[in-house]
Design an enzyme around this catalytic site. Structure first.
Site, PDB file in Angstrom:
ATOM      1  N   LYS A  98     -18.944   6.373   1.191  1.00 38.85           N
ATOM      2  CA  LYS A  98     -17.499   6.119   1.196  1.00 38.85           C
ATOM      3  C   LYS A  98     -16.789   7.441   0.965  1.00 38.85           C
ATOM      4  O   LYS A  98     -17.369   8.372   0.370  1.00 38.85           O
ATOM      5  CB  LYS A  98     -17.139   5.144   0.068  1.00 38.85           C
ATOM      6  CG  LYS A  98     -15.878   4.364   0.324  1.00 38.85           C
ATOM      7  CD  LYS A  98     -16.132   3.156   1.216  1.00 38.85           C
ATOM      8  CE  LYS A  98     -14.886   2.321   1.402  1.00 38.85           C
ATOM      9  NZ  LYS A  98     -15.137   1.114   2.180  1.00 38.85           N
ATOM     10  N   GLY A 198      -2.085  -9.931  -0.656  1.00 37.11           N
ATOM     11  CA  GLY A 198      -2.088  -8.759   0.225  1.00 37.11           C
ATOM     12  C   GLY A 198      -2.231  -9.177   1.674  1.00 37.11           C
ATOM     13  O   GLY A 198      -3.265  -9.716   2.076  1.00 37.11           O
ATOM     14  N   VAL A 199      -1.189  -8.947   2.460  1.00 32.67           N
ATOM     15  CA  VAL A 199      -1.248  -9.316   3.879  1.00 32.67           C
ATOM     16  C   VAL A 199      -1.054  -8.066   4.744  1.00 32.67           C
ATOM     17  O   VAL A 199      -0.144  -7.970   5.552  1.00 32.67           O
ATOM     18  CB  VAL A 199      -0.235 -10.443   4.227  1.00 32.67           C
ATOM     19  CG1 VAL A 199      -0.787 -11.790   3.803  1.00 32.67           C
ATOM     20  CG2 VAL A 199       1.130 -10.206   3.576  1.00 32.67           C
ATOM     21  N   GLY A 200      -1.928  -7.092   4.494  1.00 41.15           N
ATOM     22  CA  GLY A 200      -1.964  -5.882   5.318  1.00 41.15           C
ATOM     23  C   GLY A 200      -2.841  -6.130   6.526  1.00 41.15           C
ATOM     24  O   GLY A 200      -2.815  -7.210   7.122  1.00 41.15           O
ATOM     25  N   VAL A 202      -6.126  -6.749   7.062  1.00 41.13           N
ATOM     26  CA  VAL A 202      -7.032  -7.904   7.045  1.00 41.13           C
ATOM     27  C   VAL A 202      -6.287  -9.181   6.651  1.00 41.13           C
ATOM     28  O   VAL A 202      -6.446 -10.225   7.286  1.00 41.13           O
ATOM     29  CB  VAL A 202      -8.225  -7.679   6.080  1.00 41.13           C
ATOM     30  CG1 VAL A 202      -9.162  -8.876   6.128  1.00 41.13           C
ATOM     31  CG2 VAL A 202      -8.973  -6.411   6.433  1.00 41.13           C
ATOM     32  N   TYR A 204      -3.232 -10.089   6.937  1.00 41.55           N
ATOM     33  CA  TYR A 204      -2.357 -10.627   7.991  1.00 41.55           C
ATOM     34  C   TYR A 204      -3.191 -11.332   9.065  1.00 41.55           C
ATOM     35  O   TYR A 204      -2.869 -12.448   9.496  1.00 41.55           O
ATOM     36  CB  TYR A 204      -1.534  -9.494   8.610  1.00 41.55           C
ATOM     37  CG  TYR A 204      -0.756  -9.914   9.834  1.00 41.55           C
ATOM     38  CD1 TYR A 204       0.412 -10.668   9.715  1.00 41.55           C
ATOM     39  CD2 TYR A 204      -1.208  -9.586  11.114  1.00 41.55           C
ATOM     40  CE1 TYR A 204       1.123 -11.075  10.846  1.00 41.55           C
ATOM     41  CE2 TYR A 204      -0.513  -9.993  12.241  1.00 41.55           C
ATOM     42  CZ  TYR A 204       0.656 -10.736  12.109  1.00 41.55           C
ATOM     43  OH  TYR A 204       1.340 -11.137  13.223  1.00 41.55           O
TER      44      TYR A 204
HETATM   45  P1  NAD Z   1      -4.247  -2.589   3.864  1.00 41.49           P
HETATM   46  O1  NAD Z   1      -3.869  -1.388   3.100  1.00 41.49           O
HETATM   47  O2  NAD Z   1      -3.919  -2.674   5.319  1.00 41.49           O
HETATM   48  O3  NAD Z   1      -3.605  -3.907   3.197  1.00 41.49           O
HETATM   49  C1  NAD Z   1      -3.496  -4.086   1.829  1.00 41.49           C
HETATM   50  C2  NAD Z   1      -2.195  -4.822   1.576  1.00 41.49           C
HETATM   51  O4  NAD Z   1      -2.116  -5.116   0.188  1.00 41.49           O
HETATM   52  C3  NAD Z   1      -0.964  -3.994   1.930  1.00 41.49           C
HETATM   53  O5  NAD Z   1      -0.072  -4.772   2.712  1.00 41.49           O
HETATM   54  C4  NAD Z   1      -0.354  -3.660   0.566  1.00 41.49           C
HETATM   55  O6  NAD Z   1       1.060  -3.545   0.613  1.00 41.49           O
HETATM   56  C5  NAD Z   1      -0.801  -4.827  -0.266  1.00 41.49           C
HETATM   57  N1  NAD Z   1      -0.866  -4.600  -1.703  1.00 41.49           N
HETATM   58  C6  NAD Z   1      -1.137  -3.472  -2.382  1.00 41.49           C
HETATM   59  N2  NAD Z   1      -1.140  -3.703  -3.702  1.00 41.49           N
HETATM   60  C7  NAD Z   1      -0.867  -5.019  -3.853  1.00 41.49           C
HETATM   61  C8  NAD Z   1      -0.741  -5.873  -4.974  1.00 41.49           C
HETATM   62  N3  NAD Z   1      -0.899  -5.421  -6.223  1.00 41.49           N
HETATM   63  N4  NAD Z   1      -0.474  -7.181  -4.759  1.00 41.49           N
HETATM   64  C9  NAD Z   1      -0.327  -7.652  -3.503  1.00 41.49           C
HETATM   65  N5  NAD Z   1      -0.408  -6.884  -2.408  1.00 41.49           N
HETATM   66  C10 NAD Z   1      -0.686  -5.590  -2.584  1.00 41.49           C
HETATM   67  O7  NAD Z   1      -5.819  -2.769   3.625  1.00 41.49           O
HETATM   68  P2  NAD Z   1      -6.820  -3.659   4.474  1.00 41.49           P
HETATM   69  O8  NAD Z   1      -7.469  -2.818   5.511  1.00 41.49           O
HETATM   70  O9  NAD Z   1      -6.158  -4.931   4.867  1.00 41.49           O
HETATM   71  O10 NAD Z   1      -7.940  -3.953   3.380  1.00 41.49           O
HETATM   72  C11 NAD Z   1      -7.695  -4.860   2.324  1.00 41.49           C
HETATM   73  C12 NAD Z   1      -8.930  -4.912   1.425  1.00 41.49           C
HETATM   74  O11 NAD Z   1     -10.055  -5.319   2.198  1.00 41.49           O
HETATM   75  C13 NAD Z   1      -9.330  -3.563   0.802  1.00 41.49           C
HETATM   76  O12 NAD Z   1      -9.909  -3.791  -0.452  1.00 41.49           O
HETATM   77  C14 NAD Z   1     -10.402  -3.048   1.746  1.00 41.49           C
HETATM   78  O13 NAD Z   1     -11.279  -2.153   1.114  1.00 41.49           O
HETATM   79  C15 NAD Z   1     -11.094  -4.349   2.100  1.00 41.49           C
HETATM   80  N6  NAD Z   1     -11.827  -4.294   3.361  1.00 41.49           N
HETATM   81  C16 NAD Z   1     -11.158  -4.006   4.502  1.00 41.49           C
HETATM   82  C17 NAD Z   1     -11.874  -3.974   5.704  1.00 41.49           C
HETATM   83  C18 NAD Z   1     -11.189  -3.699   7.006  1.00 41.49           C
HETATM   84  O14 NAD Z   1     -11.787  -3.967   8.076  1.00 41.49           O
HETATM   85  N7  NAD Z   1      -9.964  -3.199   6.997  1.00 41.49           N
HETATM   86  C19 NAD Z   1     -13.256  -4.230   5.717  1.00 41.49           C
HETATM   87  C20 NAD Z   1     -13.888  -4.553   4.511  1.00 41.49           C
HETATM   88  C21 NAD Z   1     -13.159  -4.580   3.338  1.00 41.49           C
END
Ligand code: NAD
Length: 363
Positions: A98, A198-200, A202, A204
């Protein structure tokens, strides 16, 4: 052999000076750790390579602010270990690694920052392959690709290119279906209430899929726009960041940052299932036991969120979808074994991963 214990995440937000860092890294089963400072671009980055027994270390690159270097280091160490376990359980030919970039507090040029990070990855000669994670996206990977061959999730048309988040979300959906099947003896999600933190990227994509399947959604996000988008598109109810824990729900799906289930929050949870994408959502392994003892079914993070890693490594689209669908059965088997052995699913998953990584005698 002293087995490493996976977990997790108070450290990511901690400024406390606790155990010796070499001892901690050693206890986690490392491995090597590389630091880079580039004065011109304000790059401060760490790459942690946990284990390369199954292949080159593959893992996302985070770019987020950290309260201290120690917090960044502990975050990357635990995340890299999780990647080793994820690949081991998923049967993927990949090691665990990582990277974190400490998001500069001063004004910076993002392209220059990611070019410099690309140079850093290239210097490691392929021992570490980078992809996206929180705070980075496909555009950043495209910038890195100017400087290194060892980057995935670019916008290139190859099957492994692009944003892995929708596939990660698909795997999480299968995991939620497995948990609902196990707990409620039904396989459809119609009317199931899911609280998504969290609706970023993943979260969303998950909300979109769950909405299509008839689930009711409650969500929160620190980004008002992200939350409102889900309310508009999927009729999701928005609650505050604090209220998401206490929302009575069938499933709590953490999809933001790690360490959110901790001594402060665990007793607030009003759900029957915890199943989301967040890496290391539990602050400590003992929280898996507390959930288990309270009858809350926990889908181990690195099992349910392995879809993104699968997308990076499995080129054939049909084989990829089959592999992601397999998350359902892997989790169902874990839940069944958890019930019959009265052991939390996370402890069982850790044992399975350690058996692959260190041999059956080590467990
Ligand atoms: P991202 O940054 O796109 O989305 C995270 C969302 O959480 C954002 O919209 C942010 O504003 C929100 N957020 C931050 N702090 C918050 C809080 N305290 N309360 C509520 N919302 C909050 O990240 P992502 O790519 O969607 O990943 C989300 C999680 O999934 C992370 O832990 C990441 O490591 C894990 N993950 C992601 C993937 C992937 O394919 N992207 C794969 C495996 C694991």
């Amino acid at each position: 052999m002293q087995l490493p214990t996976i977990n997790t995440a108070d450290w990511a937000h901690s400024t406390r000076d606790e155990a010796d860092l070499f001892d901690q890294a050693s206890g986690l089963g490392f491995g090597d750790v590389h630091f880079k400072i580039d004065q011109n671009t304000h790059l401060r980055a760490i790459i942690a390579i946990h284990n390369t027994r199954l292949g080159p270390a593959l893992g996302g690159c985070r770019c987020v602010p950290y309260p201290s270097t120690r917090a960044a280091l502990l975050d990357v160490l635990h995340l890299a270990q999780t990647m080793s376990y994820k690949a081991a359980i998923a049967g993927l030919p990949s090691g665990g690694g990582k990277a974190v970039i400490v998001r500069p507090s001063q004004v910076y040029d993002r392209e220059l920052l990611f070019e410099a990070f690309g140079d850093f990855v290239e210097e490691l000669g392929g021992r570490f392959i980078s992809s996206v994670d929180s705070g980075t996206g496909v555009a950043d990977m495209d910038v890195m690709a100017r400087r290194t061959r060892y980057v995935r999730s670019t916008s290139a048309t190859a099957a492994s290119g692009g944003d892995p988040s929708p596939i990660t979300a698909l795997g999480v959906r299968y995991g939620i279906e497995a948990a609902v099947t196990f707990k409620h003896h039904r396989s459809d999600l119609s009317g199931i209430h899911v609280a998504i933190q969290g609706v970023g990227h993943v979260g969303y994509a998950l909300a979109r899929q769950l909405h299509k399947l008839g689930a009711a959604l409650t969500i929160c996000d620190s980004d008002k726009w992200a939350a409102e988008r889900c309310a508009d598109e999927f009729g999701a109810k928005i609650v505050s960041l604090e209220a998401i824990y206490t929302v009575p729900s069938d499933v709590f799906a953490p999809c933001a940052l790690g360490g959110v289930i901790n001594d402060e929050t665990i007793h607030k949870l009003a759900t029957g299932i915890v199943a989301g994408a967040t890496n290391n959502p539990l602050s400590d392994l003992r929280h898996a036991d507390i959930l288990h003892n309270r009858g809350i079914l926990y889908a181990p993070d690195y099992v349910i969120n392995a879809g993104g890693l699968m997308k990076v490594l499995v080129q054939d689209p049909t084989a990829l979808l089959k592999k992601v669908a397999g998350i359902h059965d892997t989790l169902l088997a874990l839940f069944t074994q958890s019930e019959s052995t009265n052991t939390s699913p996370l402890r069982l998953a850790n044992r399975m991963a350690e058996s692959v990584l260190y041999g059956p005698d080590a467990v």
